[in-house]
Design a protein around this motif. Structure first.
Motif, PDB file in Angstrom:
ATOM      1  N   ILE A  81       0.406  -1.404  -0.358  1.00 50.53           N
ATOM      2  CA  ILE A  81       0.036   0.446   0.019  1.00 50.53           C
ATOM      3  C   ILE A  81       0.827   0.952  -0.056  1.00 50.53           C
ATOM      4  CG2 ILE A  81      -0.433   0.030   2.292  1.00 50.53           C
ATOM      5  CD1 ILE A  81      -3.156   1.144   1.624  1.00 50.53           C
ATOM      6  N   VAL A  82       0.802   2.327  -0.953  1.00 49.07           N
ATOM      7  CA  VAL A  82       1.238   3.286  -1.276  1.00 49.07           C
ATOM      8  C   VAL A  82       0.204   4.383  -0.296  1.00 49.07           C
ATOM      9  CG1 VAL A  82       2.409   5.340  -2.325  1.00 49.07           C
ATOM     10  CG2 VAL A  82       2.962   2.964  -2.495  1.00 49.07           C
ATOM     11  N   TYR A  83      -0.048   5.355   0.277  1.00 52.75           N
ATOM     12  CA  TYR A  83      -0.656   6.484   0.821  1.00 52.75           C
ATOM     13  C   TYR A  83      -0.764   7.727   0.159  1.00 52.75           C
ATOM     14  CZ  TYR A  83      -2.212   3.230   4.510  1.00 52.75           C
ATOM     15  OH  TYR A  83      -2.816   2.187   4.882  1.00 52.75           O
ATOM     16  N   TYR A  86       2.277   9.779   4.995  1.00 51.28           N
ATOM     17  CA  TYR A  86       2.752   8.851   6.220  1.00 51.28           C
ATOM     18  C   TYR A  86       2.689   7.579   6.575  1.00 51.28           C
ATOM     19  CZ  TYR A  86      -0.109  12.159   8.921  1.00 51.28           C
ATOM     20  OH  TYR A  86      -1.049  13.115   9.392  1.00 51.28           O
ATOM     21  N   SER A  87       3.228   7.488   4.873  1.00 45.88           N
ATOM     22  CA  SER A  87       4.345   5.372   4.002  1.00 45.88           C
ATOM     23  C   SER A  87       5.339   5.608   4.715  1.00 45.88           C
ATOM     24  CB  SER A  87       3.853   6.282   2.579  1.00 45.88           C
ATOM     25  OG  SER A  87       2.637   5.754   2.058  1.00 45.88           O
ATOM     26  N   LEU A  88       5.922   6.684   4.433  1.00 45.61           N
ATOM     27  CA  LEU A  88       7.676   6.933   5.677  1.00 45.61           C
ATOM     28  C   LEU A  88       7.599   7.052   7.034  1.00 45.61           C
ATOM     29  CD1 LEU A  88       8.924   8.645   2.562  1.00 45.61           C
ATOM     30  CD2 LEU A  88       8.902   5.916   2.386  1.00 45.61           C
ATOM     31  N   TYR A  89       8.818   6.414   7.467  1.00 49.56           N
ATOM     32  CA  TYR A  89       8.653   6.324   8.969  1.00 49.56           C
ATOM     33  C   TYR A  89      10.036   7.179   8.710  1.00 49.56           C
ATOM     34  CZ  TYR A  89       6.595   1.868   8.662  1.00 49.56           C
ATOM     35  OH  TYR A  89       5.368   1.228   8.723  1.00 49.56           O
ATOM     36  N   PRO A  90      10.186   8.552   9.590  1.00 42.06           N
ATOM     37  CA  PRO A  90      10.049   9.904  10.011  1.00 42.06           C
ATOM     38  C   PRO A  90      11.935   9.555  10.589  1.00 42.06           C
ATOM     39  CG  PRO A  90       8.592   9.608  11.400  1.00 42.06           C
ATOM     40  CD  PRO A  90       8.374   8.516  10.542  1.00 42.06           C
ATOM     41  N   HIS A  91      11.648   8.318  11.344  1.00 40.90           N
ATOM     42  CA  HIS A  91      12.732   7.797  11.978  1.00 40.90           C
ATOM     43  C   HIS A  91      14.063   7.500  11.165  1.00 40.90           C
ATOM     44  CE1 HIS A  91      11.046   4.755  12.891  1.00 40.90           C
ATOM     45  NE2 HIS A  91      11.639   3.983  13.498  1.00 40.90           N
ATOM     46  N   HIS A 140      11.938  14.284   5.451  1.00 37.74           N
ATOM     47  CA  HIS A 140      11.634  15.180   5.625  1.00 37.74           C
ATOM     48  C   HIS A 140      12.300  16.523   4.907  1.00 37.74           C
ATOM     49  CE1 HIS A 140      14.130  14.976   9.150  1.00 37.74           C
ATOM     50  NE2 HIS A 140      14.653  16.515   9.062  1.00 37.74           N
ATOM     51  N   ALA A 151       8.352   5.989  -1.437  1.00 40.76           N
ATOM     52  CA  ALA A 151       7.189   5.306  -0.783  1.00 40.76           C
ATOM     53  C   ALA A 151       6.817   3.701  -1.831  1.00 40.76           C
ATOM     54  CB  ALA A 151       5.946   6.037  -0.353  1.00 40.76           C
TER      55      ALA A 151
ATOM     56  N   TRP B 272      16.090  13.583  13.383  1.00 40.04           N
ATOM     57  CA  TRP B 272      15.481  13.358  12.594  1.00 40.04           C
ATOM     58  C   TRP B 272      13.820  14.412  13.793  1.00 40.04           C
ATOM     59  CZ3 TRP B 272      11.441  10.867  15.286  1.00 40.04           C
ATOM     60  CH2 TRP B 272      11.928   9.751  16.082  1.00 40.04           C
ATOM     61  N   ASN B 279       7.201  20.595  10.763  1.00 38.14           N
ATOM     62  CA  ASN B 279       6.930  20.786   9.366  1.00 38.14           C
ATOM     63  C   ASN B 279       5.581  19.736   8.867  1.00 38.14           C
ATOM     64  OD1 ASN B 279       7.216  18.257   9.163  1.00 38.14           O
ATOM     65  ND2 ASN B 279       9.127  19.136   7.286  1.00 38.14           N
TER      66      ASN B 279
END
Ligand code: ATP
Ligand code: MG
Lengths: 292, 279
Positions: A81-83, A86-91, A140, A151, B272, B279
């Motif tokens: 799934i690709v949204y 919020y598909s990616l993990y920020p960390h 980001h 994603a 991060w 943002n």
């Protein structure tokens, strides 16, 4: 239906009710391997809900959904799934985000041992979405279009049987959007994927799809004659589009293209023009309707 | 006119670097001047004034507590007290952090556990910790355990609730996505959610340190044989303002240092974290 196993995805008599609001009603759908299905419909008609049901994130109220003849009870690695967000993990860095699909299913120790191989494979996928030089950045730090490409790569590394996409390009500017459309068509061709693509942009739907499904609550019920918002959405049209390979964005200029969009708009998006169920335009060869 | 920089007044003030430094130091300088002036006036009237000790007396107090063995106890008082206090503080806040983290994480993810604990933790969080200090001293003793328990009970509900909220804030898409990437439910918790919440834990511990100090000093003031809070309340009896001032400055410095280090830890280990929120 006797031809169940022939289809990758098979949905029969699906109905979904939230509290007392019927969202989807009488959905029958069979999807063959290799198809690029686009799904359009008015806002709030239940497109995202349908994806959640296919994914196994939500339960159907009645009816069943089969993936290669088996029912899915929880989201699993057979569906990607690709949204829109919020598909990616920020960390995690970009590369780590893509590697994740190879690491999560195995133990920490195993994924540590295989790290080099996984890294290489992830790099390959990152190259296929033309982002190799951004491997070590964090999400980001990338633009919206780049994030969506990551994603896609993140989902592709799993080689899912079917890739669901929920308005993946919805937040992008028109230029980036077109680049992404061409990219996803190329990837679809190269990897022989099956894609189920939700969008509210009709032009995008007609441009991308080999099959266009219009889901709408604007129709007249065949027995009680009711109309409009109190009905659960149904598939009101189902078009097959001939496509020989990835098409160039130029076809968006042609008259045929514009006419089809206008037709879809009339059939699915206009509350004043309700067809009765018997008039539904279900011309796709996989299309079928059962009335339960 | 257009290029003229506004130095200080208004919404668009943009002080030059030097002015920024001067502005930042100004309140401190003012306080020091005010103190010295007041101290001088009092000492002019009464050379034995204890309330506002002179600089030389304060330096003497530093020497006596920090660099000379105390005749009665045979230890360096300041270091001895610091060690005793830090031990309590660190044990208390660490156990809060660990337990708050585990509880918050599980409550945020597992509706069953949340149901079980949320009401109870809200209840505990609303008990004023100092009000039950006698109960703690009676049940855990006036030694170390009672004090650690006060710090723990005073800080862990907040940490738990903060971690809970941080977990809740992770979008559902993020978790479903992990399942489609082949994660088991345990892997979702420990390899997707956990690393995203860790920096938040450090942040909330940092913010909880203020109340941890409060509970520590309160507990030491009431019943103790050593510790920074104990010493301050002990020498109060002899009106030793010089020692009190030294101790207060030292505690302030320690608190500042801890805050600073935790902030640096976050920006260094989790680059991060602060960026993605902007943002
Ligand atoms: N968890 C839920 N509880 C109650 N109602 C819900 C829930 N999820 C969705 N709905 C309702 O179901 C309907 C369909 O929602 P859904 O998100 O599937 O629409 P959509 O077609 O994806 O819309 P959009 O084009 O705006 O994304 C909406 O009316 C929504 O309010
Ligand atoms: Mg939606």
């Amino acid at each position: 239906m006797q031809n169940e196993p022939k289809h990758l995805l098979f949905i029969e008599d699906l109905k979904k009710v939230y509290k007392n609001k019927v969202v989807l009603d009488d959905i029958d759908l069979a999807v063959s391997k290799g198809e690029f299905c686009t799904l359009v419909g008015p806002s709030g008609c239940g497109k995202s809900t349908l994806l959640k049901l296919i994914l196994g994130q939500e339960r159907t109220t009645s009816g069943r959904i089969l993936m290669e003849g088996r029912e899915l009870l929880l989201p699993s690695d057979s569906i990607g799934i690709v949204y829109q967000k919020y598909s990616l993990y920020p960390h995690l860095t970009i590369l780590e985000n893509i590697m994740l699909g190879k690491q999560l299913p195995v133990s920490l120790w195993r994924s540590f041992l295989k790290k080099k191989a996984i890294r290489l494979e992830a790099m390959h996928y990152l190259e296929s979405v033309q982002l190799a030089e951004h491997a070590d950045k964090y999400p980001h730090q990338l633009s919206g279009g780049m994030q969506q490409r990551v994603a896609i790569a993140q989902a592709l590394i799993m080689k899912p049987k079917i890739l669901l996409m929920d308005e993946p390009f919805g937040a992008l500017d028109p230029g980036t959007r077109e680049i992404m459309q061409v990219l996803i068509l190329e990837l679809w061709e190269q990897n022989r994927m099956t894609i189920f693509f939700v969008t509210h942009d009709l032009e995008e739907a007609v441009f991308l799809g080999t099959r266009i499904l219009v889901v709408s609550q604007y129709y007249t019920h065949e027995t009680n004659g009711k109309q409009g918002v109190n009905l659960g959405s149904r598939i009101v049209s189902d078009y097959a589009l001939n496509r020989n390979g990835a098409s160039s964005p130029q076809i968006k200029e042609t008259a045929e293209f514009g006419q089809l969009i206008q037709r879809i708009r009339n059939e699915g998006f206009d509350p004043k023009q309700c067809q009765t169920a018997s008039e539904f335009n279900l011309e796709h060869f996989d299309s079928f309707q059962t009335f339960g | 006119m257009r290029n003229k920089k506004i130095w200080f007044f208004g919404l668009y003030a943009d002080p030059p670097v030097l002015l920024r430094v001067i502005l930042a130091l100004l309140p401190f300088v003012l306080l020091a001047v005010l103190y010295l002036a007041a101290s001088n006036i009092r000492h002019a009237e009464n050379p034995h004034d204890k309330l506002l000790p002179t600089v030389s007396k304060i330096v003497k107090a530093i020497e006596n507590t920090g660099f000379k063995k105390n005749k009665r106890t045979g230890t360096y008082l300041l270091w001895h007290d610091t060690l005793a206090s830090l031990k309590r503080l660190i044990i208390g806040i660490m156990s809060s952090a660990v337990i708050g983290f585990v509880l918050g994480l599980n409550m945020g993810l597992l509706p069953g556990i949340n149901n079980l604990l949320m009401a109870f933790i809200t209840f505990i969080a609303n008990i004023p910790p100092l009000a039950i200090l006698p109960i703690l001293f009676i049940s855990f003793g006036v030694d170390e355990l009672g004090k650690v328990m006060l710090i723990f009970l005073g800080t862990f509900p907040l940490i738990t609730r903060d971690i809970y909220l941080a977990v809740k804030k992770i979008p559902e898409e993020n978790i479903v996505k992990a399942l489609t990437l082949g994660a088991s439910q345990t892997a979702v918790i420990y390899r997707v959610v956990y690393p995203q919440v860790i920096p938040r834990l450090i942040e909330t511990v940092r913010l909880s340190l203020g109340s941890a100090w409060l509970f520590l000093i309160a507990a030491e003031a009431i019943a103790s044989q050593s510790g920074l809070g104990y010493r301050i309340f002990l020498v109060r009896r002899y009106l030793s303002m010089d020692i009190i001032i030294v101790y207060v400055c030292w505690i302030t410095f320690l608190a500042f240092l801890a805050d600073f280090m935790l902030r640096k830890l976050i920006s260094y280990k989790f680059p991060w974290y602060n960026l993605q929120r902007s943002n």
